[in-house]
Design a protein around this motif. Structure first.
Motif, short mmCIF file in Angstrom:
data_model
loop_
_atom_site.label_atom_id
_atom_site.label_comp_id
_atom_site.label_asym_id
_atom_site.label_seq_id
_atom_site.Cartn_x
_atom_site.Cartn_y
_atom_site.Cartn_z
N LEU A 161 0.80 -1.22 0.00
CA LEU A 161 0.00 0.00 0.00
C LEU A 161 0.84 1.28 0.00
CD1 LEU A 161 -2.88 1.13 0.03
CD2 LEU A 161 -2.73 1.14 2.51
N PRO A 162 1.83 1.45 0.89
CA PRO A 162 2.61 2.70 0.84
C PRO A 162 3.36 2.88 -0.48
CG PRO A 162 3.01 1.58 2.90
CD PRO A 162 2.22 0.64 2.05
N PHE B 96 3.74 5.77 -5.70
CA PHE B 96 3.73 5.76 -7.16
C PHE B 96 2.59 6.61 -7.71
CE2 PHE B 96 2.21 3.90 -11.15
CZ PHE B 96 3.35 4.07 -11.93
N VAL B 97 1.42 6.48 -7.12
CA VAL B 97 0.27 7.27 -7.58
C VAL B 97 0.51 8.76 -7.33
CG1 VAL B 97 -2.17 7.75 -7.13
CG2 VAL B 97 -1.39 5.40 -7.39
N PHE B 98 1.06 9.11 -6.17
CA PHE B 98 1.32 10.51 -5.86
C PHE B 98 2.31 11.12 -6.84
CE2 PHE B 98 0.39 9.64 -1.10
CZ PHE B 98 -0.96 9.64 -1.37
N LEU B 99 3.30 10.34 -7.26
CA LEU B 99 4.31 10.87 -8.17
C LEU B 99 3.85 10.93 -9.62
CD1 LEU B 99 7.59 9.25 -6.81
CD2 LEU B 99 6.93 11.64 -6.74
N THR B 100 2.94 10.06 -10.01
CA THR B 100 2.56 10.01 -11.42
C THR B 100 1.25 10.72 -11.72
OG1 THR B 100 1.53 7.84 -11.07
CG2 THR B 100 3.82 7.88 -11.86
N VAL B 101 0.30 10.74 -10.79
CA VAL B 101 -1.03 11.27 -11.07
C VAL B 101 -1.24 12.66 -10.46
CG1 VAL B 101 -3.50 10.85 -10.77
CG2 VAL B 101 -1.97 8.94 -11.25
N TYR C 297 1.87 18.29 0.43
CA TYR C 297 0.83 17.89 1.38
C TYR C 297 0.89 16.39 1.65
CZ TYR C 297 -0.95 22.52 0.32
OH TYR C 297 -1.06 23.88 0.16
N PHE C 298 1.18 15.62 0.62
CA PHE C 298 1.29 14.18 0.82
C PHE C 298 2.54 13.82 1.62
CE2 PHE C 298 -1.43 14.34 -3.00
CZ PHE C 298 -2.53 13.72 -2.45
N LEU C 299 3.61 14.59 1.44
CA LEU C 299 4.81 14.38 2.27
C LEU C 299 4.50 14.64 3.74
CD1 LEU C 299 7.65 15.90 0.08
CD2 LEU C 299 7.53 13.57 0.93
N VAL C 300 3.76 15.69 4.00
CA VAL C 300 3.36 15.99 5.38
C VAL C 300 2.45 14.89 5.91
CG1 VAL C 300 2.05 17.58 6.84
CG2 VAL C 300 3.66 18.47 5.15
N GLY C 301 1.54 14.40 5.08
CA GLY C 301 0.65 13.31 5.49
C GLY C 301 1.41 12.03 5.80
N PHE C 302 2.40 11.70 4.97
CA PHE C 302 3.22 10.51 5.23
C PHE C 302 3.99 10.68 6.54
CE2 PHE C 302 4.03 6.92 2.37
CZ PHE C 302 3.01 7.12 1.45
N LEU D 284 10.85 8.72 1.70
CA LEU D 284 12.09 9.22 1.13
C LEU D 284 12.04 9.16 -0.40
CD1 LEU D 284 15.05 10.15 1.52
CD2 LEU D 284 15.67 7.73 1.53
N CYS D 285 11.54 8.06 -0.94
CA CYS D 285 11.40 7.94 -2.39
C CYS D 285 10.43 8.98 -2.94
CB CYS D 285 10.93 6.54 -2.77
SG CYS D 285 12.18 5.29 -2.48
N LEU D 286 9.38 9.28 -2.21
CA LEU D 286 8.43 10.30 -2.63
C LEU D 286 9.10 11.67 -2.66
CD1 LEU D 286 5.55 11.25 -3.32
CD2 LEU D 286 5.09 11.34 -0.87
#
Length: 103
Positions: free
Chosen positions: A46-47, A52-57, A65-70, A95-97
């Motif tokens: 899942l993570p 992958f979805v955050f980086l591509t879509v 915002y997603f980095l803060v959420g993670f 880190l990859c994100l």
């Protein structure tokens, strides 16, 4: 790698007195259940899929915002369970994100 550590945990070398005690208690357990099941695979996948979805879509303007959420999610995991291999996996995905978003 975190999933591999989780899967190989039952194979760790145990001290001799502990191993003798464990062997005496496990003699009745002829069938051992595999540590790899659908919940473990889903939990680790899942993570990585989310990153992958955050980086591509998702547009680059919203990645912060997603980095803060993670980071908040990792903090909650750390508060609940301590430093586990799954938390390490989530942090590596974060880190990859971050690297994928900014490089």
């Amino acid at each position: 790698t975190c999933l591999l550590w989780h899967l190989t945990k039952p194979l760790e070398i145990v001290d001799e007195p502990e191993q003798i005690q464990n062997d005496n208690t496990k003699k009745g357990d002829a069938i051992r259940q595999s540590p790899l099941d659908a919940t473990i695979v889903g939990m680790y996948a899942l993570p990585a899929i989310l990153v992958f979805v955050f980086l591509t879509v998702v547009p680059k303007a919203f990645v912060n915002y997603f980095l803060v959420g993670f980071t908040v999610g990792a903090g909650v995991l750390f508060a609940r369970c301590g430093f586990t291999s799954f938390l390490q996996h989530v942090l590596l995905c974060e880190l990859c994100l971050g690297l994928g978003a900014y490089l």
